[in-house]
Design a protein around this motif. Sequence first.
Motif, PDB file in Angstrom:
ATOM      1  N   SER A 225       0.843  -1.193   0.000  1.00  0.00           N
ATOM      2  CA  SER A 225       0.000   0.000   0.000  1.00  0.00           C
ATOM      3  C   SER A 225       0.877   1.241   0.000  1.00  0.00           C
ATOM      4  O   SER A 225       1.844   1.325   0.772  1.00  0.00           O
ATOM      5  N   GLU A 232      -2.185   5.867  -6.472  1.00  0.00           N
ATOM      6  CA  GLU A 232      -2.442   5.057  -5.284  1.00  0.00           C
ATOM      7  C   GLU A 232      -2.159   3.604  -5.636  1.00  0.00           C
ATOM      8  O   GLU A 232      -2.692   3.080  -6.613  1.00  0.00           O
ATOM      9  N   SER A 234      -1.983  -0.447  -4.345  1.00  0.00           N
ATOM     10  CA  SER A 234      -2.392  -1.441  -3.359  1.00  0.00           C
ATOM     11  C   SER A 234      -2.255  -2.823  -3.994  1.00  0.00           C
ATOM     12  O   SER A 234      -2.028  -2.948  -5.195  1.00  0.00           O
TER      13      SER A 234
END
Length: 610
Positions: A225, A232, A234
């Motif tokens: 993460s 972003e 993850s």
Amino acid sequence: MARIRILPDILANKIAAGEVVERPASVVKELVENSLDAGADSILVEIEQGGRRLIRVSDNGCGMDADDSLLSIERFATSKISTDKDLFAVQTLGFRGEALPSIASVSKMTVISRSVQDAAGTLIELDGGRIVQVRETGAPVGTQICVEQLFFNTPARRKFLKSQATEWGHIADRVSSLAMGFGSVGFTLVHNSKPVFDWPKTPDLKDRVMAVLAPPDHERLIPISRTEPFVEISGWLAPPSLARSSSRGIYLFVNSRLVADRTVAHALTQGYSGRLMKGRFPCAAIFIKVPRDEVDVNVHPAKAQVRFARQQAVHDTIAHAVAKALETLDCTPWSTGPQVKGREQAALDRLTTGEDRGIPAGQEESRPFTRPIIPASPQRAILREVSQSPAFYKAWSAPPAAGKQQGAAGLLWEKDGEAPLILVGQIYDSYILCQKREALLVIDQHAAHERILFERYSRARAESSVQVQTLLFPQTITLSHSEALILEGMLDELNLAGMEVESFSGRTFAIKAVPAFLPEKNISALLRQMVDAAAQVRTAQGPHETAVDEALMLMACHGAVRANQPLTQKEMEVLLADLNLCQNPSHCPHGRPVWFEISQDEIRRRFKRQ
């Protein structure tokens, strides 16, 4: 007579099909993506004969009315974009309006769809792209697309299809990959009337990832993460021990779109750097979210690739996030983990950089420490450098605790209440055996020392504090023209790394000094290996730094103790203490494992005692 003419729609669609429909799996991908765009939370994929005879995709999405159903089979007809501005902020998986007409042009297709507002559905039958009939039919809300006899009217394309098993394998992989990115959607796959998998929708995406990846130990998946203003990251990573011989275990999603992006794949591999052997690939599921206007998804006919506005920044963020996540593995089985590194590491660093080690003047030889000077046997001397760090004395010099038994080599290590580590000894003059409370450890002495040297050497190079030994007689090396150009580009970095190399004459170079821990013999051969390695890794992504890392790996390999080399007890103690302070003690710089465990339970099973 005009030689240029407008192509008929059927022929144009067949040409488009050549870009969109490569094989049955391509059809499945396009149809499933349409179902996902329609908001379906349940998708059924039925296949017969590897997709040659039948591909049927049914969903419970929003469906279409009669007018939309007819428009959907027209080329360039889409509900997903309307202006050129939409094209640079695409929010759906499909958007070109080419899939259905292209597939229909090379198959016999049936479209059945019903919207929630309609009492009945619409059925459209097509044969090679031509409409055969349109009529009302009873149908649930949603859409069902049935594709039969794929490539029946393009025999050349059908001839190049692989065996039924091969085509089926591609379909199963493609559906599994798409299912991984959409845990909120239930997927069912059926082949030749037999259910293959049925994955219900789940609120936790990790459940779906584990179902698809199916690693031997689900709990071994490592979460990743990282959030930056423009991206972003993850996902989940499998440990290096589950690496594969191909990249088929890598699943990459950009804004929920399954892609095969080279930039992202390279970043993932770079994050695993030093943990995988050459030719091995990680197993991972990476989910990337970027603003819609920061990524171009319209760069590939099958939408399999993307282009980022800040490509290098995305690459570096992914690589850093992966490396950071894998740090949880960076501890020896007898340590508390990476947090043990601190003052003890600084003490070891001072040892390798030649700084004062706190021994009063004139008393250097009264303690069992060796000055870091080039000796006749550099590898053995490095092991004889016993650190003054508190960790070393606590681990190796303290007397055994009361009631504890010493091992065959007379050593017991117990640190901060942890399970004791007993040094059993060396076998085959290559491997060190240690006993833990519940396992037997086998440590490769060359791989361990190679890791130690690589990390020490990397730090010393970064701090410009590499110890150098000037050669009494410079060695020369003559290279080819291309090799000479590569070496010339590396000279500054090699000099910083303690290997002083100068251009001597034309394609000939002179080696005048080497890092202190390297043996003087075969330096020319080592430099040639460095040039060969640099030539192999010169890629678009950071060729310079990658080539330098390869050079450092080779130097560490040549400077490390070898297999078939006996070690004293004290040398083994120092080796293990130094390994315990490494950033990545589990793998040598080339990705080979440094140690492995054999549990006491496994030993008992081998002797039929449980």
